[in-house]
Every structure is written in C-alpha cells, then in structure tokens.
Design a protein around this motif. Structure first.
Motif, short mmCIF file in Angstrom:
data_model
loop_
_atom_site.label_atom_id
_atom_site.label_comp_id
_atom_site.label_asym_id
_atom_site.label_seq_id
_atom_site.Cartn_x
_atom_site.Cartn_y
_atom_site.Cartn_z
N GLN A 125 0.84 -1.21 0.00
CA GLN A 125 0.00 0.00 0.00
C GLN A 125 0.88 1.26 0.00
OE1 GLN A 125 -3.88 -0.85 2.49
NE2 GLN A 125 -2.24 -2.18 3.19
N LYS A 131 -3.47 4.79 1.22
CA LYS A 131 -3.62 4.75 2.68
C LYS A 131 -3.59 3.30 3.12
CE LYS A 131 -7.36 7.15 3.63
NZ LYS A 131 -8.48 7.80 4.26
N ARG A 132 -3.09 3.04 4.34
CA ARG A 132 -3.06 1.65 4.81
C ARG A 132 -4.46 1.22 5.24
NH1 ARG A 132 2.24 -0.80 7.52
NH2 ARG A 132 3.77 -0.10 6.00
N ILE A 133 -5.26 0.80 4.28
CA ILE A 133 -6.64 0.38 4.56
C ILE A 133 -6.66 -1.08 5.02
CG2 ILE A 133 -8.92 -0.03 3.48
CD1 ILE A 133 -8.39 2.91 3.50
#
Ligand SMILES: Nc1ncnc2c1ncn2[C@@H]1O[C@H](COP(=O)(O)OS(=O)(=O)O)[C@@H](OP(=O)(O)O)[C@H]1O
Length: 203
Positions: A125, A131-133
């Motif tokens: 990511q 974004k670190r989803i």
C-alpha cells in the motif's frame, strides 16, 4: 491495458512477466511510470512448489530429483529446467533494471506474506501511495488450511481463503538434493539481496 483516470490504479497480474526477456521493454514502451510488484520466495521451495503444480496436472512426470540434475553424480544442476531457472532472481532483475529503476520495483516476501500478510500488504500500500486500509483486522489464520485467510471476502460477509491450488502439500525431496540446490542458489541470492538492498533470509 485500459486508460487510467485520475484517482484510479490499473493493475494486471502475470507471474511469467518477471522471467520473460521481452517484458521490460514492452511494459516500458507502454508506460515508463508503471510500478512493478514481484512476490519472491526461497527459490528452492519455489522450485518444489512449481514441480508440485506440474505434478498435480501430470502425475507421470519424472521425479523432482531426476529433473534437477543434468548429472547427479557430478552434482550438475539442470539450469534449463524452468523450475530452476525462474529462481535465479538476480539474473531476471538485471533484465528489468535495463528499463526500470529499483525505486519502481517492489519485492514482496512470499514467506512474510504467509507469516505477516498485513505487514507485507502495508509495504504494498505504501509503495502504491495508498492509505493503509488493509490491516491485521482483515486476516485470520485458518488452522485447517494452514494459511492466513480474509475474514470477509470483497462484497461478501463470509471468510475467504485461497483455493485448493494454493498451499498444496509438497512431496518430500531428498535432503541432499535440497542442500545441493541451496548451494547452487546461494551466490544468486546474495547478489539479489545486494541489488534490492533487502535480505530475504533464505540462507
Ligand atoms: N494465504 C495464502 N493461502 C494459500 N497460499 C498462500 C497464501 N499466501 C501465500 N501462499 C502461497 O502462494 C503459493 C501459490 O502461489 P503461486 O505463485 O502458485 O500463484 S500463481 O499461480 O503464480 O498465481 C502457494 O504455494 P504452494 O504452498 O507451493 O502451493 C502458497 O505457499
């Protein structure tokens, strides 16, 4: 490849690109900004996994041991066998570096993808500028499968593991053959660690 609009990412997955001589020039001619992601695992395990996949489709093929050597007594490895050839990562990477800088290539550890999927996907990511989803919350370890699985598949509320063709039991390979292959790959692995600046811990 379809055109990509602002705010979109277009992805394509073809494992054989990494080892296809013509692929870097063709992809670079299409778009020099392409980001490349390659999953690599210990080349010895990779070769056994490759063999296991072929064996599942064609049970009459010779043993792994007999395909590995050109001459077993001399310990001469058959580097023309694709299962062996593909694991010489440094050689394939050399070909890509003629067209793409290292900063545009991410190597994902196949081992860590199993032991810490969220951590490895965090790197993916970041690399893609997202974004670190996807985090730890999305995974659980499935004891029966012996691998991490998704708590919820996309668009569903049900858990999802990869299919039966992923995570097959490997045949037992004679330890001496495994040792020979480890010795064969060591210098190539070292070169690969140097080139990527990352020790994958295969030795
Ligand atoms: N979560 C999860 N579940 C199941 N399997 C997993 C997972 N994460 C990584 N792996 C490993 O992925 C290996 C199969 O990937 P492949 O490289 O064959 O995929 S592909 O055919 O090239 O798309 C497969 O290799 P084998 O174990 O040899 O089957 C697995 O070890």
């Amino acid at each position: 490849m379809p055109k990509t609009l602002e705010g979109q990412i277009t992805m394509e997955k073809t494992p054989s690109y990494f080892v296809t001589r013509e692929a870097p020039a063709r992809i670079s001619a299409m778009s020099r900004d392409t980001k490349l992601i390659v999953v690599v695992r210990d080349p010895v395990t990779r070769a056994i996994s490759d063999y296991t996949q072929t064996l599942s489709k064609n049970p009459d093929i010779p043993t792994f041991e007999s395909l590995t050597f050109r001459n077993r007594t001399m310990g001469l490895i058959d580097t023309s066998w694709s299962a062996i050839q593909i694991g010489i990562y440094a050689k394939h990477l050399d070909n890509w570096l003629q067209y793409f800088p290292m900063g545009q290539i991410l190597f994902v550890s196949g081992e860590r993808l199993i032991s810490d999927p969220a951590g490895e996907l965090g790197r993916v990511q970041d690399f893609l500028g997202l974004k670190r989803i996807i985090t730890d919350k999305h995974f659980y370890f499935n004891q029966t499968k012996g691998f991490p699985c998704l708590k919820k598949a996309e668009g569903s509320s049900k858990p999802h593991c990869l299919g039966k063709t992923k995570g097959r039991t490997h045949p037992n390979i004679h330890p001496e053959v495994v040792q020979r292959l480890q010795d064969f790959y060591r210098p190539f692995n070292m070169k690969f660690y140097q080139m990527t600046g990352h020790n994958f811990g295969w030795d």
